[in-house]
Enzyme design. Structure first.
Site, PDB file in Angstrom:
ATOM      1  N   ASN A 151      43.406  47.814  60.185  1.00  0.00           N
ATOM      2  CA  ASN A 151      43.770  49.209  60.498  1.00  0.00           C
ATOM      3  C   ASN A 151      42.978  50.244  59.691  1.00  0.00           C
ATOM      4  O   ASN A 151      42.819  51.376  60.124  1.00  0.00           O
ATOM      5  CB  ASN A 151      45.279  49.422  60.377  1.00  0.00           C
ATOM      6  N   GLU A 249      49.770  43.590  49.339  1.00  0.00           N
ATOM      7  CA  GLU A 249      50.159  44.885  49.928  1.00  0.00           C
ATOM      8  C   GLU A 249      50.576  44.588  51.366  1.00  0.00           C
ATOM      9  O   GLU A 249      49.731  44.277  52.199  1.00  0.00           O
ATOM     10  CB  GLU A 249      48.975  45.859  49.932  1.00  0.00           C
ATOM     11  N   CYS A 283      50.361  51.001  57.662  1.00  0.00           N
ATOM     12  CA  CYS A 283      51.449  50.411  56.879  1.00  0.00           C
ATOM     13  C   CYS A 283      52.415  51.505  56.424  1.00  0.00           C
ATOM     14  O   CYS A 283      53.584  51.245  56.181  1.00  0.00           O
ATOM     15  CB  CYS A 283      50.890  49.665  55.685  1.00  0.00           C
ATOM     16  N   GLU A 461      47.384  49.258  44.016  1.00  0.00           N
ATOM     17  CA  GLU A 461      45.949  49.433  44.201  1.00  0.00           C
ATOM     18  C   GLU A 461      45.586  50.881  43.907  1.00  0.00           C
ATOM     19  O   GLU A 461      46.456  51.733  43.787  1.00  0.00           O
ATOM     20  CB  GLU A 461      45.557  49.093  45.641  1.00  0.00           C
TER      21      GLU A 461
HETATM   22  P1  NAP Z   1      47.843  39.795  59.121  1.00  0.00           P
HETATM   23  O1  NAP Z   1      47.986  39.128  60.429  1.00  0.00           O
HETATM   24  O2  NAP Z   1      48.708  39.347  58.007  1.00  0.00           O
HETATM   25  O3  NAP Z   1      46.291  39.630  58.743  1.00  0.00           O
HETATM   26  C1  NAP Z   1      45.723  40.245  57.611  1.00  0.00           C
HETATM   27  C2  NAP Z   1      44.499  39.460  57.195  1.00  0.00           C
HETATM   28  O4  NAP Z   1      44.895  38.157  56.800  1.00  0.00           O
HETATM   29  C3  NAP Z   1      43.462  39.258  58.297  1.00  0.00           C
HETATM   30  O5  NAP Z   1      42.179  39.230  57.715  1.00  0.00           O
HETATM   31  C4  NAP Z   1      43.839  37.879  58.833  1.00  0.00           C
HETATM   32  O6  NAP Z   1      42.781  37.233  59.490  1.00  0.00           O
HETATM   33  C5  NAP Z   1      44.200  37.188  57.546  1.00  0.00           C
HETATM   34  N1  NAP Z   1      45.092  36.028  57.689  1.00  0.00           N
HETATM   35  C6  NAP Z   1      45.963  35.748  58.677  1.00  0.00           C
HETATM   36  N2  NAP Z   1      46.613  34.587  58.405  1.00  0.00           N
HETATM   37  C7  NAP Z   1      46.144  34.135  57.221  1.00  0.00           C
HETATM   38  C8  NAP Z   1      46.418  33.002  56.407  1.00  0.00           C
HETATM   39  N3  NAP Z   1      47.320  32.081  56.743  1.00  0.00           N
HETATM   40  N4  NAP Z   1      45.745  32.871  55.249  1.00  0.00           N
HETATM   41  C9  NAP Z   1      44.840  33.780  54.867  1.00  0.00           C
HETATM   42  N5  NAP Z   1      44.519  34.881  55.593  1.00  0.00           N
HETATM   43  C10 NAP Z   1      45.177  35.060  56.761  1.00  0.00           C
HETATM   44  O7  NAP Z   1      48.041  41.353  59.264  1.00  0.00           O
HETATM   45  P2  NAP Z   1      47.343  42.341  60.320  1.00  0.00           P
HETATM   46  O8  NAP Z   1      48.031  42.219  61.615  1.00  0.00           O
HETATM   47  O9  NAP Z   1      45.858  42.185  60.280  1.00  0.00           O
HETATM   48  O10 NAP Z   1      47.645  43.760  59.666  1.00  0.00           O
HETATM   49  C11 NAP Z   1      48.836  44.439  59.893  1.00  0.00           C
HETATM   50  C12 NAP Z   1      49.773  44.276  58.726  1.00  0.00           C
HETATM   51  O11 NAP Z   1      49.133  44.731  57.537  1.00  0.00           O
HETATM   52  C13 NAP Z   1      51.009  45.122  58.863  1.00  0.00           C
HETATM   53  O12 NAP Z   1      52.130  44.387  58.441  1.00  0.00           O
HETATM   54  C14 NAP Z   1      50.749  46.288  57.930  1.00  0.00           C
HETATM   55  O13 NAP Z   1      51.905  46.931  57.456  1.00  0.00           O
HETATM   56  C15 NAP Z   1      50.005  45.601  56.833  1.00  0.00           C
HETATM   57  N6  NAP Z   1      49.245  46.555  56.030  1.00  0.00           N
HETATM   58  C16 NAP Z   1      49.675  46.830  54.757  1.00  0.00           C
HETATM   59  C17 NAP Z   1      49.013  47.770  53.983  1.00  0.00           C
HETATM   60  C18 NAP Z   1      49.472  48.075  52.578  1.00  0.00           C
HETATM   61  O14 NAP Z   1      48.675  48.567  51.794  1.00  0.00           O
HETATM   62  N7  NAP Z   1      50.716  47.806  52.214  1.00  0.00           N
HETATM   63  C19 NAP Z   1      47.896  48.421  54.502  1.00  0.00           C
HETATM   64  C20 NAP Z   1      47.487  48.128  55.798  1.00  0.00           C
HETATM   65  C21 NAP Z   1      48.168  47.191  56.553  1.00  0.00           C
HETATM   66  P3  NAP Z   1      42.596  37.422  61.087  1.00  0.00           P
HETATM   67  O15 NAP Z   1      42.293  38.842  61.313  1.00  0.00           O
HETATM   68  O16 NAP Z   1      41.472  36.512  61.402  1.00  0.00           O
HETATM   69  O17 NAP Z   1      43.890  36.999  61.720  1.00  0.00           O
END
Ligand code: NAP
Length: 493
Positions: A151, A249, A283, A461
């Site tokens: 995002n 995060e 997020c 962060e």
């Molecule tokens: P996600 O599915 O958890 O994926 C995040 C990253 O982790 C991607 O690079 C993904 O690779 C990788 N990943 C997935 N499964 C993994 C595993 N088992 N081991 C290691 N890496 C793995 O999250 P998303 O859908 O990309 O992002 C949305 C989420 O991020 C939301 O929950 C949002 O709230 C959160 N977010 C939090 C913050 C914060 O600072 N708190 C900021 C932005 C977003 P792939 O892309 O190849 O699946």
């Protein structure tokens, strides 16, 4: 022609061992922007070996000199800002003013982290013994693994990469599979700025295989992860097996409280931007609106009119307010939650449907549910789309209890003209961030960013915490008495 991007290991682009690729798609048009390679476990091993060599070199470079590379990178990012913003809109979908903001955030954190190169402060303190001096110094961790979501395709990687680099670490970076192109662009910028080969290495491919290999690698000393709660929990458990430091995060279910004394027009603008900016895919997005009963009807009437006026479309078009959702799975997840919300008995006031713009991409209406109860799934679970749930309360205490009623604790906001209400909210809302008279989105890089409860594991962060996330603290004792002095021994002296 669509360009083929190989893995970046040891300062060179290298073909993956799997021979597999995937397409990086524009979520508005479904056109391919790039062909990306899927790394295999051997490639992750090679990336870690290259990072270990890079670390031996980089660790010897004084922090102020490391910072010079970052200052150059910030300048290059500035020069390429428009090009990167356009590419990001094509890759991720959000509108140009937002992607320009994303690149600017990367520039800001790069400059901020570079400044830390001359401010790697430890502490000095007195000793309990005579002729003895005590201090702390910051040391790099070693090879760190960085895993990022889609995002904020350049800002979130930069939030991790720049402090990690200035602190003297080497990196294995695994970006989201929806936005790898911007990760390659960041690598290009750092290489052009003079970062030595091996200090940063990029491996692409699914989180389920490549991300897992990074997390499990025994020579990676720390993982910094931004993403969903479920993935974060798995990573935390897994890191315990190799005793890795892990900073998380994760998601949010961010509330805005609007009191009866609020400036309603200001609050309306803030709620609209917080809920539907970035198509709700932040997020820190506003997903829960908590209205004082006295202003509820008026507020909802005006919010509905504003939501109806939002223009959905391709992010590159100047008239667009809201771009597409990132991918098909995310679109289906949003639809699933709309169905759940209706089944749970919430009132679908507006939206709830895909939009056909004559493009193959993933467009969804801004969606508002009223009559939401705290026990509903749409009130508890992160949807990560343009869906807002509205609640009604009769006083501040009830509003704060409701605000605190989810497992997340990232961002929050209160709109009020009463200073007492503002401070009570600051004190009592369980969140890493509270805004007063401003939306839940809009962090600044010189403040710490992160959340409580299910949103994280205590790390922050950016801000003054940025370098600490990627440093070990060493305590140093210098005894210049010339005799054995025993601390931790009860002595009559
Ligand atoms: P996600 O599915 O958890 O994926 C995040 C990253 O982790 C991607 O690079 C993904 O690779 C990788 N990943 C997935 N499964 C993994 C595993 N088992 N081991 C290691 N890496 C793995 O999250 P998303 O859908 O990309 O992002 C949305 C989420 O991020 C939301 O929950 C949002 O709230 C959160 N977010 C939090 C913050 C914060 O600072 N708190 C900021 C932005 C977003 P792939 O892309 O190849 O699946």
């Amino acid at each position: 022609m669509v360009q083929d991007y190989k893995l970046f290991i040891g300062g060179e682009f290298k073909a993956s061992s799997t021979g597999e690729t995937f397409e990086d798609l524009n979520p508005a048009t479904l056109e391919s922007l790039a062909t990306i390679q899927v790394a295999g476990p051997e490639d992750v091993d090679r990336a870690v070996e290259a990072a270990e060599a890079g670390f031996r070199l980089w660790n010897e470079v004084p922090a102020a000199k490391r910072a010079e590379v970052l200052f150059r990178a910030a300048r290059i990012l500035q020069e390429r800002k428009e090009e990167l913003a356009v590419l990001m809109t094509e890759e991720m979908g959000k509108v140009l003013p937002e992607t320009r903001g994303d690149v600017q955030e990367a520039i800001d954190i790069t400059n901020y982290a570079a400044g830390e190169g001359r401010r790697m402060l430890g502490e000095t303190t007195t000793s309990e013994l005579k002729e003895k001096f005590c201090m702390t110094v910051l040391r790099p961790i070693g090879v760190v693994g960085l895993i990022t979501p889609w995002n904020f395709p350049i800002a979130i990687p930069a939030w991790k990469i720049m402090p990690a680099l200035v602190a003297g670490n080497a990196i294995v970076f695994k970006p989201a599979s929806d936005t790898p192109l911007l990760a390659f662009k960041l690598i290009e910028v750092l290489s052009e700025a003079g970062l030595p080969p091996g200090v940063i290495n990029l491996v692409t491919g699914p989180g389920g295989t490549v991300g897992k290999a990074v997390v499990r690698h025994p020579h990676i000393k720390a993982i910094s992860f931004t993403g969903s709660l479920d993935t974060g929990k798995w990573i935390m458990e897994e890191c315990s097996k190799t005793m890795k430091r892990v900073s998380l995060e994760l998601g949010g279910k961010n509330p805005v409280i609007v009191m009866d004394d609020a400036d309603l027009e200001l609050a309306l603008e803030g709620v609209l931007w917080g809920a539907f900016g970035t198509t709700g895919q932040r997020c820190t997005a506003t997903s829960r609106l908590i209205l004082h009963e006295k202003i509820k009807d008026e507020f909802i009437k005006r919010l509905l009119a504003k939501a109806k006026a939002l223009r959905i479309g391709e992010g590159l078009l100047p008239e667009t307010d809201i771009g597409p959702v990132i991918n098909k799975a995310q679109l289906e997840k949003i639809e699933k939650y709309v169905k759940i919300g209706k089944e749970e008995g919430a009132t679908l006031l507006y939206g709830g449907n895909r939009i056909d713009l004559g493009l193959p991409g993933y467009f969804f209406e801004p969606t508002i549910f009223t009559d939401v109860r705290p026990d509903m799934r749409i009130a508890q679970e992160e949807i990560f789309g343009p869906v807002l749930g509205v609640f009604t309360v009769s006083d501040l205490e009830e509003a704060i209890t409701l605000a605190n009623s989810t497992r997340y604790g990232l961002s929050s906001a209160i709109y009020t003209e009463n200073i007492g209400n503002a401070f009570r909210a600051i004190e009592k809302i369980e969140a890493g961030i509270t805004y007063v008279n401003a939306p839940t989105i809009g962090a600044e890089v010189h403040l710490p960013f992160g959340g409580v409860k299910g949103t994280g594991n205590g790390f922050r962060e950016a801000g003054t915490e940025a370098v600490k996330e990627f440093s070990e603290v060493k305590a140093v004792y210098i005894d210049y008495s010339g005799r054995l002095q025993k601390a931790q021994i009860d002595s009559a002296e």
